[in-house]
Design a protein around this motif. Sequence first.
Motif, PDB file in Angstrom:
ATOM      1  N   ALA A  81       0.861  -1.233   0.111  1.00 31.04           N
ATOM      2  CA  ALA A  81      -0.134  -0.087   0.180  1.00 31.04           C
ATOM      3  C   ALA A  81       0.752   1.211  -0.084  1.00 31.04           C
ATOM      4  CB  ALA A  81      -0.701  -0.031   1.150  1.00 31.04           C
ATOM      5  N   VAL A  82       0.468   2.217  -0.873  1.00 32.89           N
ATOM      6  CA  VAL A  82       1.216   3.559  -0.681  1.00 32.89           C
ATOM      7  C   VAL A  82       0.193   4.120   0.220  1.00 32.89           C
ATOM      8  CG1 VAL A  82       1.917   5.568  -1.922  1.00 32.89           C
ATOM      9  CG2 VAL A  82       2.258   3.222  -2.973  1.00 32.89           C
ATOM     10  N   ILE A  83       0.741   4.906   1.204  1.00 36.06           N
ATOM     11  CA  ILE A  83       0.017   5.515   2.239  1.00 36.06           C
ATOM     12  C   ILE A  83       0.550   7.043   2.170  1.00 36.06           C
ATOM     13  CG2 ILE A  83      -0.157   5.720   4.822  1.00 36.06           C
ATOM     14  CD1 ILE A  83      -1.252   3.320   3.676  1.00 36.06           C
ATOM     15  N   HIS A  84      -0.334   7.916   2.149  1.00 36.49           N
ATOM     16  CA  HIS A  84       0.021   9.244   2.190  1.00 36.49           C
ATOM     17  C   HIS A  84       0.111   9.693   3.590  1.00 36.49           C
ATOM     18  CE1 HIS A  84       0.559  13.370   0.358  1.00 36.49           C
ATOM     19  NE2 HIS A  84      -0.530  13.879   1.296  1.00 36.49           N
ATOM     20  N   ASP A  85       1.081   9.708   4.096  1.00 35.29           N
ATOM     21  CA  ASP A  85       1.430   9.898   5.531  1.00 35.29           C
ATOM     22  C   ASP A  85       0.854  11.142   5.975  1.00 35.29           C
ATOM     23  OD1 ASP A  85       2.009   9.143   8.278  1.00 35.29           O
ATOM     24  OD2 ASP A  85       4.385   8.973   7.897  1.00 35.29           O
ATOM     25  N   PHE A  86       0.481  11.338   7.405  1.00 33.12           N
ATOM     26  CA  PHE A  86       0.124  12.462   7.984  1.00 33.12           C
ATOM     27  C   PHE A  86      -1.371  12.963   7.332  1.00 33.12           C
ATOM     28  CE2 PHE A  86       4.734  12.701   7.816  1.00 33.12           C
ATOM     29  CZ  PHE A  86       4.931  12.723   8.938  1.00 33.12           C
ATOM     30  N   SER A  87      -2.066  12.106   6.493  1.00 32.37           N
ATOM     31  CA  SER A  87      -3.336  12.369   6.479  1.00 32.37           C
ATOM     32  C   SER A  87      -4.395  11.715   7.445  1.00 32.37           C
ATOM     33  CB  SER A  87      -3.716  11.430   5.185  1.00 32.37           C
ATOM     34  OG  SER A  87      -3.325  12.080   3.857  1.00 32.37           O
ATOM     35  N   SER A  88      -5.339  12.166   7.537  1.00 27.62           N
ATOM     36  CA  SER A  88      -6.421  11.791   8.355  1.00 27.62           C
ATOM     37  C   SER A  88      -6.492  10.329   8.345  1.00 27.62           C
ATOM     38  CB  SER A  88      -7.841  12.686   8.120  1.00 27.62           C
ATOM     39  OG  SER A  88      -7.713  13.747   8.425  1.00 27.62           O
ATOM     40  N   PRO A  89      -6.661   9.633   9.408  1.00 25.47           N
ATOM     41  CA  PRO A  89      -6.962   8.027   9.257  1.00 25.47           C
ATOM     42  C   PRO A  89      -8.248   7.767   8.347  1.00 25.47           C
ATOM     43  CG  PRO A  89      -6.384   8.751  11.501  1.00 25.47           C
ATOM     44  CD  PRO A  89      -6.442   9.835  10.787  1.00 25.47           C
ATOM     45  N   GLY A  90      -8.191   6.779   7.667  1.00 21.78           N
ATOM     46  CA  GLY A  90      -9.249   6.574   6.643  1.00 21.78           C
ATOM     47  C   GLY A  90      -9.007   7.263   5.373  1.00 21.78           C
ATOM     48  N   ARG A  91      -8.224   8.276   5.301  1.00 21.07           N
ATOM     49  CA  ARG A  91      -7.904   9.023   4.020  1.00 21.07           C
ATOM     50  C   ARG A  91      -6.643   8.771   3.532  1.00 21.07           C
ATOM     51  NH1 ARG A  91     -11.285  14.342   3.667  1.00 21.07           N
ATOM     52  NH2 ARG A  91     -10.593  13.927   1.643  1.00 21.07           N
ATOM     53  N   GLU A  92      -5.844   7.941   4.302  1.00 17.41           N
ATOM     54  CA  GLU A  92      -4.074   7.894   3.816  1.00 17.41           C
ATOM     55  C   GLU A  92      -3.989   6.991   2.661  1.00 17.41           C
ATOM     56  OE1 GLU A  92      -5.178   4.440   6.751  1.00 17.41           O
ATOM     57  OE2 GLU A  92      -5.961   6.369   6.335  1.00 17.41           O
ATOM     58  N   LEU A  93      -4.803   5.922   2.215  1.00 12.67           N
ATOM     59  CA  LEU A  93      -4.434   5.117   1.375  1.00 12.67           C
ATOM     60  C   LEU A  93      -4.360   5.972  -0.106  1.00 12.67           C
ATOM     61  CD1 LEU A  93      -3.789   2.312   0.307  1.00 12.67           C
ATOM     62  CD2 LEU A  93      -6.344   1.833   0.148  1.00 12.67           C
ATOM     63  N   ARG A  94      -3.204   5.651  -0.909  1.00 17.93           N
ATOM     64  CA  ARG A  94      -3.114   6.312  -2.285  1.00 17.93           C
ATOM     65  C   ARG A  94      -3.259   5.327  -3.117  1.00 17.93           C
ATOM     66  NH1 ARG A  94      -0.761  11.858  -3.954  1.00 17.93           N
ATOM     67  NH2 ARG A  94      -0.640  12.877  -1.961  1.00 17.93           N
ATOM     68  N   GLN A  95      -2.688   4.170  -3.174  1.00 17.32           N
ATOM     69  CA  GLN A  95      -2.711   3.230  -4.100  1.00 17.32           C
ATOM     70  C   GLN A  95      -2.271   1.884  -3.549  1.00 17.32           C
ATOM     71  OE1 GLN A  95      -2.749   4.005  -7.708  1.00 17.32           O
ATOM     72  NE2 GLN A  95      -2.909   1.863  -7.858  1.00 17.32           N
ATOM     73  N   ARG A  96      -2.728   0.769  -4.414  1.00 15.40           N
ATOM     74  CA  ARG A  96      -2.269  -0.746  -3.895  1.00 15.40           C
ATOM     75  C   ARG A  96      -1.605  -1.282  -5.028  1.00 15.40           C
ATOM     76  NH1 ARG A  96      -3.822  -2.341   0.707  1.00 15.40           N
ATOM     77  NH2 ARG A  96      -5.597  -1.414   1.899  1.00 15.40           N
ATOM     78  N   TYR A  97      -0.601  -2.198  -4.555  1.00 19.57           N
ATOM     79  CA  TYR A  97      -0.082  -3.243  -5.785  1.00 19.57           C
ATOM     80  C   TYR A  97      -0.216  -4.509  -5.054  1.00 19.57           C
ATOM     81  CZ  TYR A  97       1.666   1.342  -7.275  1.00 19.57           C
ATOM     82  OH  TYR A  97       1.743   2.613  -7.430  1.00 19.57           O
ATOM     83  N   PRO A  98      -0.373  -5.659  -5.936  1.00 21.55           N
ATOM     84  CA  PRO A  98      -0.293  -6.886  -5.452  1.00 21.55           C
ATOM     85  C   PRO A  98       0.962  -7.501  -4.709  1.00 21.55           C
ATOM     86  CG  PRO A  98      -0.198  -6.650  -7.741  1.00 21.55           C
ATOM     87  CD  PRO A  98      -0.375  -5.444  -7.201  1.00 21.55           C
ATOM     88  N   ASP A  99       2.045  -6.678  -5.027  1.00 27.15           N
ATOM     89  CA  ASP A  99       3.425  -7.312  -4.344  1.00 27.15           C
ATOM     90  C   ASP A  99       4.422  -6.233  -4.606  1.00 27.15           C
ATOM     91  OD1 ASP A  99       4.166  -7.692  -7.034  1.00 27.15           O
ATOM     92  OD2 ASP A  99       3.610  -9.904  -6.868  1.00 27.15           O
ATOM     93  N   PHE A 100       5.600  -6.464  -4.086  1.00 26.77           N
ATOM     94  CA  PHE A 100       7.004  -5.808  -4.269  1.00 26.77           C
ATOM     95  C   PHE A 100       7.062  -5.405  -5.652  1.00 26.77           C
ATOM     96  CE2 PHE A 100      11.399  -4.996  -4.411  1.00 26.77           C
ATOM     97  CZ  PHE A 100      11.462  -3.864  -3.965  1.00 26.77           C
ATOM     98  N   ASN A 101       7.318  -6.596  -6.276  1.00 25.36           N
ATOM     99  CA  ASN A 101       7.711  -6.313  -7.730  1.00 25.36           C
ATOM    100  C   ASN A 101       6.912  -5.394  -8.726  1.00 25.36           C
ATOM    101  OD1 ASN A 101       9.921  -7.868  -7.487  1.00 25.36           O
ATOM    102  ND2 ASN A 101       8.805  -9.871  -8.119  1.00 25.36           N
TER     103      ASN A 101
END
Length: 118
Positions: A81-101
Amino acid sequence: MCDLLSGSELPDGFAYPPEFLRVVELGLTNLEPWWIFDGQQLRTRASGLKSRYPERSLVPFARREDNDDVACWDLAEGDVAVIHDFSSPGRELRQRYPDFNAWLRQAIEDLIEHGVRT
């Protein structure tokens, strides 16, 4: 090699994926605008994420230099998950990827695009 979180610092049952360890071993830690965390910066961010988003189980591994995005393993979802740190909880998720690659492929695309802009 980078100063990564030790086994005692990592959540129970989590180990760094081999493909991530290989990238670190090769020294591919500066994928501008993404940077692989290590040392005190990694520990500080891991602790901060835990306090800001206590309902999440995140293991950070990279930060984006031009904003507050942090790439993390999301242990609850089993992905990256790419988290936009310091955002309000519940609004922090920016993007998801299935794995590291999958995240790494995007980081390389970001590197190419970033290089064109600078």
